[in-house]
Scaffold this motif. Structure first.
Motif, mmCIF file in Angstrom:
data_model
loop_
_atom_site.group_PDB
_atom_site.id
_atom_site.type_symbol
_atom_site.label_atom_id
_atom_site.label_comp_id
_atom_site.label_asym_id
_atom_site.label_seq_id
_atom_site.Cartn_x
_atom_site.Cartn_y
_atom_site.Cartn_z
ATOM 1 N N SER A 88 0.890 -1.219 -0.055
ATOM 2 C CA SER A 88 -0.017 0.100 0.057
ATOM 3 C C SER A 88 0.717 1.332 0.041
ATOM 4 O O SER A 88 0.199 2.390 -0.483
ATOM 5 N N ALA A 89 2.079 1.109 0.599
ATOM 6 C CA ALA A 89 2.961 2.350 0.278
ATOM 7 C C ALA A 89 3.838 2.471 -0.870
ATOM 8 O O ALA A 89 4.890 2.970 -1.109
ATOM 9 N N SER A 90 3.492 1.533 -1.810
ATOM 10 C CA SER A 90 4.112 1.680 -3.191
ATOM 11 C C SER A 90 5.632 1.034 -3.029
ATOM 12 O O SER A 90 6.536 1.253 -3.814
ATOM 13 N N GLN A 91 5.917 0.123 -2.015
ATOM 14 C CA GLN A 91 7.191 -0.281 -2.021
ATOM 15 C C GLN A 91 7.208 -1.603 -2.792
ATOM 16 O O GLN A 91 6.324 -2.217 -2.748
ATOM 17 N N GLU A 92 8.367 -2.043 -3.571
ATOM 18 C CA GLU A 92 8.200 -3.058 -4.425
ATOM 19 C C GLU A 92 8.830 -4.256 -3.413
ATOM 20 O O GLU A 92 10.211 -3.961 -3.037
ATOM 21 N N PHE A 93 8.455 -5.344 -3.828
ATOM 22 C CA PHE A 93 9.279 -6.620 -3.138
ATOM 23 C C PHE A 93 9.062 -7.809 -4.291
ATOM 24 O O PHE A 93 8.190 -7.547 -5.335
ATOM 25 N N PHE A 94 9.994 -8.672 -4.357
ATOM 26 C CA PHE A 94 10.369 -9.707 -5.346
ATOM 27 C C PHE A 94 10.007 -10.683 -4.952
ATOM 28 O O PHE A 94 9.987 -11.208 -3.921
ATOM 29 N N PHE A 95 9.609 -11.741 -6.007
ATOM 30 C CA PHE A 95 9.124 -13.028 -5.794
ATOM 31 C C PHE A 95 9.620 -14.209 -6.969
ATOM 32 O O PHE A 95 9.989 -13.542 -8.234
ATOM 33 N N ALA A 96 9.886 -15.320 -6.737
ATOM 34 C CA ALA A 96 10.286 -16.365 -7.835
ATOM 35 C C ALA A 96 9.618 -17.717 -7.005
ATOM 36 O O ALA A 96 9.585 -18.032 -6.016
ATOM 37 N N SER A 97 9.242 -18.576 -7.909
ATOM 38 C CA SER A 97 8.979 -19.954 -7.580
ATOM 39 C C SER A 97 9.049 -20.900 -9.008
ATOM 40 O O SER A 97 9.035 -20.284 -10.117
ATOM 41 N N ARG A 98 8.863 -22.135 -8.917
ATOM 42 C CA ARG A 98 8.653 -22.852 -10.120
ATOM 43 C C ARG A 98 6.997 -22.750 -10.599
ATOM 44 O O ARG A 98 7.001 -23.032 -11.887
ATOM 45 N N LYS A 99 6.249 -22.611 -9.579
ATOM 46 C CA LYS A 99 4.724 -22.629 -10.077
ATOM 47 C C LYS A 99 4.186 -21.468 -9.277
ATOM 48 O O LYS A 99 4.542 -21.360 -8.153
ATOM 49 N N ALA A 100 3.136 -21.073 -9.867
ATOM 50 C CA ALA A 100 2.224 -19.891 -9.178
ATOM 51 C C ALA A 100 0.816 -20.046 -9.799
ATOM 52 O O ALA A 100 0.609 -20.342 -10.821
#
Length: 326
Positions: A88-100
């Protein structure tokens, strides 16, 4: 909310169809959602780039090697997804996985198989991570073999703090993290020469206060000290880069083992207190409550007693005990 997919093999008309019939409903994370995500079409549509917008703000962006869409429930299934989401504060976080899977109506992102959510200084790793974009809340879940894990790094990308447990509840990535079930962890000193190991059933990570709060079946271990208590707190500075102090509360039992040249066998002290403060820089352990220390045949009582991590010195304040230090 608006979903903008850029497919390499899907015609533009199909994109407009999904954008036109998309609608948003609020919901919370639940096991029933996980069952729903299994009902997906088998066909895949190739590589894609997906953007999800809400009120003209991007809240999710990802790339994937393959994409499938359930047109009825508006569920997107991805292979090898990588991307980022925004709180909600427009902070960016990253992610990765094999499936989603992304449940568009509920604004929920499910990561499966080597799931990872991270920023510059920390990461959450687990077999499954569920993230509720609308609520800025996530849940990392273990499986039968692999625990959920959180790792914090210093400015040189060296590991400072690692925590493992059954389930991890987090919001805005590390601002507040709650661990539950069979957790264990390790704090590594800045000079990499010493560690603090801990265990508990519950743990709260407060990033803004730079502290860990442990509850239920708490144990803490340094090179010479082992302790048990009902609660514990570890305080840091600079986002968990340096541990400064720790506190143990309620029914504290502490065992100190010290080996000294010329002494036959180690010196072992067993201490009991209601409140213990550990000052790491001075290697001092302060006991209050009032405390009781047993050393061989001696029983030491006082209003407060100070022990030292790598020394046989013991300081007793306001005591009526009679004892001899050998």
């Amino acid at each position: 909310m608006k979903i903008i997919p850029f497919f390499f093999i899907i015609p533009l008309l199909l994109l407009n169809f999904f954008a036109l019939f998309y609608r948003l409903n609020s919901a919370t994370l639940s096991s029933s959602d996980e069952e729903r995500t299994k009902e997906l079409p088998a066909s895949h549509l190739g590589k894609a780039i997906i953007y999800v917008q809400k009120e003209s703000k991007k809240i999710l962006a990802l790339t994937c090697d393959a994409l499938a869409i359930d047109e009825v429930k508006i569920i997107y299934s991805f292979q090898e997804p990588k991307g980022s989401f925004f709180n909600s504060a427009s902070q960016e976080f990253f992610f990765a996985s094999r499936k989603a899977k992304f449940l568009a109506q509920e604004e929920k992102l499910y990561l499966y198989d080597k799931a990872r959510v991270y920023d510059e200084m920390m990461e959450v790793l687990a077999p499954q991570i569920h993230y509720h974009l609308k609520r800025n809340m996530g849940l990392a879940v273990r499986d039968k073999k692999i625990l959920s894990r959180t790792v914090y790094y210093d400015e040189k990308k060296r590991k400072n703090l690692e925590i493992e447990g059954d389930r991890v509840y987090f919001g805005n990535i590390a601002k507040n993290i709650y661990y539950k079930g069979n957790l264990k962890g390790i704090v590594i000193s800045q000079d990499r020469k010493s560690t603090i190991k801990f265990r508990a059933q519950k743990l709260f990570v407060h990033e803004r206060k730079n502290r860990l709060k442990l509850k239920e079946q708490v144990s803490l271990e340094t090179s010479k000290i082992k302790s048990e208590s009902e609660e514990g707190i570890i305080l840091f500075k600079n986002r968990f880069s340096v541990a400064e102090r720790y506190y143990l509360l309620k029914r504290v039992k502490l065992i100190q083992t010290y080996e000294e040249e010329g002494r036959k066998g180690p010196l072992i002290r067993t201490a009991y207190a209601e409140f213990v403060k550990g000052v790491l820089e001075d290697e001092r352990i302060e006991l209050y409550g009032p405390p009781r220390v047993e050393q061989q045949k001696d029983v030491i009582l006082g209003n407060s007693i100070f022990l030292y991590e790598n020394s046989s010195v013991i300081e007793v304040y306001e005591t009526t005990s009679e004892f001899s230090i050998q």
